[in-house]
Structures are given as structure tokens and as C-alpha cells.
Scaffold this active site. Structure first.
Site, PDB file in Angstrom:
ATOM      1  CB  SER A 186      28.786 -61.378  70.463  1.00  0.00           C
ATOM      2  OG  SER A 186      29.366 -60.108  70.244  1.00  0.00           O
ATOM      3  CG  HIS A 214      28.073 -65.623  69.540  1.00  0.00           C
ATOM      4  ND1 HIS A 214      28.015 -65.774  70.904  1.00  0.00           N
ATOM      5  CD2 HIS A 214      29.103 -64.776  69.293  1.00  0.00           C
ATOM      6  CE1 HIS A 214      28.956 -65.040  71.474  1.00  0.00           C
ATOM      7  NE2 HIS A 214      29.630 -64.420  70.518  1.00  0.00           N
ATOM      8  CE  LYS A 245      31.509 -66.826  71.811  1.00  0.00           C
ATOM      9  NZ  LYS A 245      32.988 -66.826  71.849  1.00  0.00           N
TER      10      LYS A 245
END
Lengths: 391, 89
Positions: A186, A214, A245
Site C-alpha cells: 500500500s 490494492h 478500494k
């Protein structure tokens, strides 16, 4: 002596670092959200380049429509945990769809991505077990490890030989060892060397957890993440992820081909003792998951913008993470300079994340951008221009 | 250094190696002894602690579990833990 004395140093450090009046990078107030990539901040139209909104789905009309219907039909919240207060049909539907998406038998939805790591790691790894985690893993992984009764050992970031050395030291305990890595890290945005790690996992008969927070929707031909991209899904025992996300909501999940995952429903405290996700969140996430499956052009768009921004910043002379991914972090030598540049970017209408040590390497700090498929070419250009005067 | 050699080390040998590893981190008039506190006296921050752990792991060919770190306050605590871990390996 007061119980609050421990915060005094932090108070003084903050005053020294932020006393210049450039605003607090960790308490930015967004006055009005205009789109998935734009908002009003300090009365100024601002490009959002630090929101992890990788596919730009927060304002997708289908996701909003599904959430609106769920809100009308099922209310604003579940007001309790699934064990004590019941499971909504949509929770089950989303779990079924996640399992199908990842081609596995089991899926569990958690209320946040943080809780997914807490819920999995704290419960699965017990006394006499070992967790071998990459040193750069997210705080939720560290916290999940800390809540477990397992022995916790770090290995050097993305260093496969260091991982293997530590497995060798464990002797016959490797079969009770959980290796934990991330798809895309990240802070610096680099991938795990997952093919090599998966081979080692098999060689030592250990178990492998990949946090695709991610990388879901970002990597792999079908958006399933790094395990798909590296061609090692069969060797990954458990995948953890988040809805906050690329899926544009809040929540988390864990999927596995091991049917024993289902037992977490009866044993995992972060699953049992918290309210389940709200109906509107589940509804928008289900729609977003369908979009990941059916709209690969969003991923193509994301990568096109990613490559462009990464190369432009690199050509300006910024020291970046080791490879282009939608997490693009520029290293700044000191915290003070980092705060100054971050404030100037905001004044120029670009919001990025400021990352301080220890999350940033070598005592410096990071100006961390996250690219979105929702960013227009013009917005990417404006981000580049905002950075260009620093180079 | 291989694991066999590490297993043979005495408390005093480990202590001397720990002194050698810690010395570059001491930036005042402090003289290291067994009672020296790693954070309070030397002023190590969390990144330095992690760097020192990596150095020690390489030198003694061991893995130091994060679980034991809260129990390490002084040089002596550290050496005792290393003595224990090297015997286990």
C-alpha cells in the site's frame, strides 16, 4: 502523572511539524464530493489523487441505484451481528458471488477490510502455529497477528531467500506456518514476488495468505488480483480483500478453497462481535463486483493513466516505488519538506496522501498518489503539472 | 556465521556481540552495560530496533519472534532472549 502524558510527545511533534500553518495532512476536510475524482477542499476544486478509488466506482450509476433500492427496501443498517441478529439474504448472495468470482468454495464477508485481516489471522493462527509476514505488511495484518496466539516472525520485504531461510529455521513447524503477503503493497506500490513465494509455500508445505486489498480489480485478466496475474491461484490458500478500494464501498472479505474457512463464523471475534455490513453497502458492492467482471476497459484505462503518471514523475526526477502500479509514491527526504510539498500540492488543487515514518522508508516521507480509472487525461496532466514545479 | 557456531556461544560471548551491534547507535557519553535500557537510555526508535533485530538475526542465524519484543527492555533482557533462541535453534 496523568494517563494522557503519553500523548505529550505526539502533541509537541505535531506542533513542530505542522506549525507552519499549511493545514493538517491527516485531517483534510472534504467540503463537497463532486465525482469519484474531484471534490471541494478549502473552498477549492481539487483533484482527488489519494483515495484508492482505483476503478472510480463510487459514483457509478448502477452501484448507486442498487444501493438506493436496498436502502429503501431493507433500511439503513442491520443494527447487529449476523450471529446474534440474523443474516440478510444479500450477505449470503454476495458471499456466493465472491466465491464464484474467485473459483473457490467458501467466502466470508466482514464489516471492513481491517476486520477481515483481524478476523482471519487472529482466529486461524493459534498456539504452536507460526505466522511469517512480509515486513511491509499493512497494520491490519500486524494487528491480526498480535491478536493471535501464534509465534510472529517478519521476513525482509519481498525477499524470497530471507523467507526461505526463516522457513528452514522452523524445521518441522513449517506445516503449521502461515505465510502472509500482499498483492500490491500500500505504501510503495510494489507487487509481491508471488510465483516464487507460492513455490516456496508448496516446497515447505506451509499455507499462503494473500491480501489483495490494492490489487483486486487492478491486476489479473479478470481482475482477481496478483494471484491470478501470477498464475498461482491454486497455491494460494486464503485471499483477503476489501470493498473500500476498487469496489467503492466499505467492507472486507476472505475467500478460500478450504471449506474450514466456514468455521470462522463461529470462532472469529471480529466477525461475531460487530454489526454486519449495511444493506446499501452490500448492494453496491455486488454491483461493483459485476462491473469488475464485465468491464475490463476500466482496468485498461487505469493502467494507461498509471503508466503515464509514473513515467512523467520519474522523468521529472522523483524517486518512486520500484514499479508502476496505481499506487505511485514519491520519496521526499525529510518530513518537513514533505509537509511543505503536500501543502503546495493541495493549494494547486491536487490532493495526495502524506506518509510519514515508520510507514515511509529511511526517515523520509512519501507523497503517495493513487490513480483511478475515473481520472481523465486532463486530470492526470494537472497532477503532473502540480508536481513539475518541485522537480 | 552458521547456526552451529551460534548455538555454542556463551552468555558473555553474546553480550559482547550485542555491545558491538549497539555501539554505532549510541550517540552520547553513555557506556553500555547490562542494565542499559534500549529505548530509554540509547533512545532507539522503532525503525532502529527493527534494524538491530535484523542484524542480530543474521549474526546468530535465528529468527526473533515479534512476540518477545515487549519483554526486552535492557541489554541483559536482550542477551537472555538471544541465549534462549540460539539454544532452541
Amino acid at each position: 502523572m496523568s494517563i494522557f502524558d503519553k500523548f505529550q510527545q505526539l502533541v509537541e511533534d505535531r506542533k513542530a511539524l505542522l506549525g507552519g500553518g499549511g493545514g493538517d495532512p491527516f485531517n483534510v476536510v472534504i467540503n463537497q464530493v463532486l465525482s469519484s475524482t474531484e471534490a471541494m477542499v478549502n473552498g477549492r476544486r481539487t483533484i482527488l489523487a489519494g483515495t484508492n478509488n482505483y476503478l472510480g466506482l463510487t459514483f457509478d450509476s448502477g452501484c448507486i441505484g442498487a444501493a438506493r433500492i436496498a436502502l429503501e427496501e431493507q433500511g439503513t443498517g442491520t443494527t447487529g451481528s449476523r450471529m446474534a441478529n440474523g443474516t440478510f439474504e444479500n450477505h449470503v448472495a454476495l458471499e456466493r458471488e465472491l466465491a464464484e468470482f474467485f473459483h473457490v468454495g467458501s467466502a466470508i464477508v466482514f464489516s471492513t477490510g481491517y476486520l477481515a485481516n483481524l478476523g482471519l489471522l487472529s482466529t486461524l493462527a493459534g498456539q504452536d502455529d507460526v505466522i511469517l509476514l512480509d515486513a511491509d505488511c499493512h497494520a491490519s495484518i500486524y494487528d491480526g497477528c498480535r491478536m493471535s496466539d501464534a509465534e510472529i516472525i517478519r521476513f525482509r520485504h519481498n525477499n524470497v531467500s530471507d523467507l526461505e531461510k526463516r522457513l528452514r529455521r522452523l524445521g518441522d513447524r513449517t506445516s503449521r506456518t502461515l505465510i502472509v503477503v500482499e498483492g500490491i503493497y500500500s505504501m510503495l506500490g510494489d507487487r509481491a514476488p508471488l510465483k516464487d513465494i507460492a513455490d516456496i509455500r508448496t516446497k515447505y508445505q506451509s499455507f499462503l495468505v494473500v491480501d489483495e486489498a490494492h490489487s483486486l480489480g487492478v491486476l489479473g485478466e479478470n481482475g482477481r488480483g496478483l494471484a491470478e496475474e501470477a498464475g498461482v491461484e491454486e497455491k494460494v490458500d486464503l485471499i483477503v480483500g476489501t470493498f473500500s478500494k476498487s469496489l467503492g464501498a466499505t467492507g472486507g472479505f476472505c475467500v478460500s478453497r478450504h471449506p474450514e474457512l466456514e468455521m470462522l463464523r463461529y470462532t472469529s471475534r471480529p466477525y461475531i462481535f460487530t454489526a454486519s455490513p449495511s444493506p446499501s453497502v452490500i448492494a453496491s458492492t455486488r454491483t461493483a463486483l459485476q462491473i469488475i467482471k464485465t468491464h475490463p476497459e476500466l482496468r485498461h484505462r487505469l493502467w494507461s493513466s498509471t503508466t503515464r503518471l509514473y513515467e512523467r514523475l520519474r522523468d521529472m526526477g522523483f524517486i518512486l516505488g520500484p514499479e508502476p502500479t496505481p499506487v505511485i509514491a514519491a520519496l521526499v527526504e525529510t518530513k518537513e519538506r514533505g509537509v511543505e510539498l503536500w501543502s503546495q500540492l493541495l493549494e494547486r488543487g491536487v490532493y495526495v496522501n502524506l506518509v510519514l515514518p515508520p510507514a515511509a522508508p529511511n526517515g523520509g516521507c512519501l507523497l503517495r498518489c493513487s490513480v483511478s480509472a475515473g481520472h481523465s487525461d486532463e486530470q492526470i496532466e494537472k497532477i503532473c503539472q502540480a508536481f513539475s514545479s518541485f522537480s | 556465521m552458521d547456526g552451529f557456531a551460534a548455538r555454542m556461544k556463551s552468555y558473555d560471548e553474546i553480550l559482547n556481540e550485542v555491545y558491538a551491534i549497539l555501539t554505532p547507535y549510541v550517540h552520547n557519553d553513555l557506556t553500555l552495560d547490562e542494565g542499559t535500557e534500549l529505548v530509554a537510555d540509547i533512545g532507539l526508535d522503532s525503525l532502529q530496533v527493527m534494524q538491530i533485530l535484523l542484524e542480530v538475526e543474521d549474526r546468530f542465524d535465528i529468527s526473533i519472534p515479534l512476540n518477545i519484543i515487549p519483554d526486552i527492555r535492557t541489554v541483559k533482557d536482550f542477551v537472555l532472549q538471544l541465549e534462549h533462541l540460539t539454544r532452541q535453534s
